[in-house]
Design a protein around this motif. Sequence first.
Motif, PDB file in Angstrom:
ATOM      1  N   LYS A 136       0.796  -1.274  -0.058  1.00 13.57           N
ATOM      2  CA  LYS A 136      -0.015   0.136   0.099  1.00 13.57           C
ATOM      3  C   LYS A 136       0.538   1.209   0.001  1.00 13.57           C
ATOM      4  N   PHE A 196       2.664   1.855  -3.528  1.00 12.70           N
ATOM      5  CA  PHE A 196       1.580   2.412  -4.387  1.00 12.70           C
ATOM      6  C   PHE A 196       1.427   3.676  -4.235  1.00 12.70           C
ATOM      7  N   GLN A 197       1.242   4.234  -3.050  1.00 15.82           N
ATOM      8  CA  GLN A 197       0.736   5.689  -2.731  1.00 15.82           C
ATOM      9  C   GLN A 197       1.994   6.444  -2.906  1.00 15.82           C
ATOM     10  N   ASN A 209       2.415   6.968  -6.434  1.00 15.21           N
ATOM     11  CA  ASN A 209       1.100   7.686  -6.958  1.00 15.21           C
ATOM     12  C   ASN A 209       1.626   9.382  -6.873  1.00 15.21           C
ATOM     13  N   ASN A 233      -5.639   0.296  -8.657  1.00 18.94           N
ATOM     14  CA  ASN A 233      -4.666  -0.008  -7.959  1.00 18.94           C
ATOM     15  C   ASN A 233      -3.545  -1.194  -8.697  1.00 18.94           C
ATOM     16  N   ASN A 261      -2.258  -8.360 -13.360  1.00 19.33           N
ATOM     17  CA  ASN A 261      -1.338  -7.113 -13.094  1.00 19.33           C
ATOM     18  C   ASN A 261      -0.077  -7.205 -13.931  1.00 19.33           C
ATOM     19  N   TYR A 292     -10.900  -7.312  -3.278  1.00 19.46           N
ATOM     20  CA  TYR A 292     -11.068  -6.553  -4.773  1.00 19.46           C
ATOM     21  C   TYR A 292     -12.395  -7.224  -5.296  1.00 19.46           C
ATOM     22  N   SER A 318       1.939  -1.376  -9.588  1.00 21.29           N
ATOM     23  CA  SER A 318       1.851  -1.704  -8.313  1.00 21.29           C
ATOM     24  C   SER A 318       2.367  -3.325  -7.940  1.00 21.29           C
ATOM     25  N   VAL A 353       0.338  -5.210  -5.893  1.00 19.53           N
ATOM     26  CA  VAL A 353      -0.969  -5.819  -5.465  1.00 19.53           C
ATOM     27  C   VAL A 353      -0.927  -7.277  -5.958  1.00 19.53           C
TER      28      VAL A 353
END
Length: 398
Positions: free
Chosen positions: A45, A48-49, A52, A113, A133, A172, A364, A366
């Motif tokens: 998380k 990814f942020q 971002n 994401n 992904n 998800y 990402s 994820v």
Amino acid sequence: MDGVRPIPEDAVVDILLRLPVKSLLRFKCVRKNWCALIKSPSFIKEHFQYRNNNCARLFVCNMKMVPELQPIVKSVVFSLLPEEIVPGVTPEQKTLLQLPRVTDFTCVAGPVNGLFLVQKLLYGADVCLGLWNPATKEFRSLPPAHFEIEGFWSHNNDHQYGFGFDLVTLDYKVVWIRVFWDNIGLSVYTCVYSSCNNSWKRLTLEFPPISNLSAPLDATYLNGVYYWLSRGLNGIYTILSFDMVSEQFGEMQVPDITTAHWGALTLHGGSLAMLTSDSDQPLTSIYDVWVMKQEGNWSKVLTIQPHIDAHWPINIWDNNKMVFEIMETSQLVLYDPKTRHVTDLGFQLDPNIAGCWVFNYKESLVPIKRGNETQGEDNAVKQIEHYFDTIPMDEASS
């Protein structure tokens, strides 16, 4: 060496957060604690942020028909463009996946994401979905959704998807809306897929009255809610929403535009946005970008009048630049309204089909697979390639 002091753990984390996914996947093999860190939900998380904060890159899916083989054979290429595109210079394309001779690929949606939803259509109008992904190359085929529908409806239907994240269960979800018509009227069926359970369930909800749902330009998932643009038979626009936590539908008002205008939903600067044109058929239009800061409260943030030939809007990038398809040449271009620069993105589109999707993409870590699944990086690409029906090379050349 005795004189070398170890790097503090927080400094290691800070360094790893700055690295792209490809490097982090390799670093998982360096140390066990690095592997555990990189696989942890908190790091995924935060990574990814952190990424971002950078500008999203343009992710392009270009599908073309291959008529010299068979009428239904397609070539599909997924490409990624650089973070910075120099005005007037065709950017270098990085090919992420190439499907040269597929028969059943139909579309791609997302990203949420860093994850995409891909669709294929089987004979008999059965639709199958998969999650992908591109950064980690993980792929999962979703189980069939069980719609209890009369057979005579099978070829008289429309459908839309919503893809998002349940912020409470950290799950998800995919919501699938299928609309069927017969001589009596309209029926709507909905079901929801859970990635944690890897299963679908039918929703028995009162569905808001709709006539036509439009696919957005980008994934319009925001803070646990997915949005579609709906247009009634009277031409009036409304917005249909789906809450991933409560699994309830809702309705919202659009900006104050006339029924003669064309519109499409997207995201802009972290908010839900609506792109509108001053005519029902863009081609030579003036565009307005409306942003919703609070539910039902819209503000016009941008007006664009492209000084280019007849075109079709594909998406917005970097907040104020627009991606267009030039109708006469079937080229994909980037238009900067501040400088009026037109940059050829280097894609030749198929004028006979609507086969180009352009997304704002940020990679990402994820994961898609569940904990009890095993899937190596090398065979993940093979799995997504094998998901689609491909004409063998010897058959293609015969």
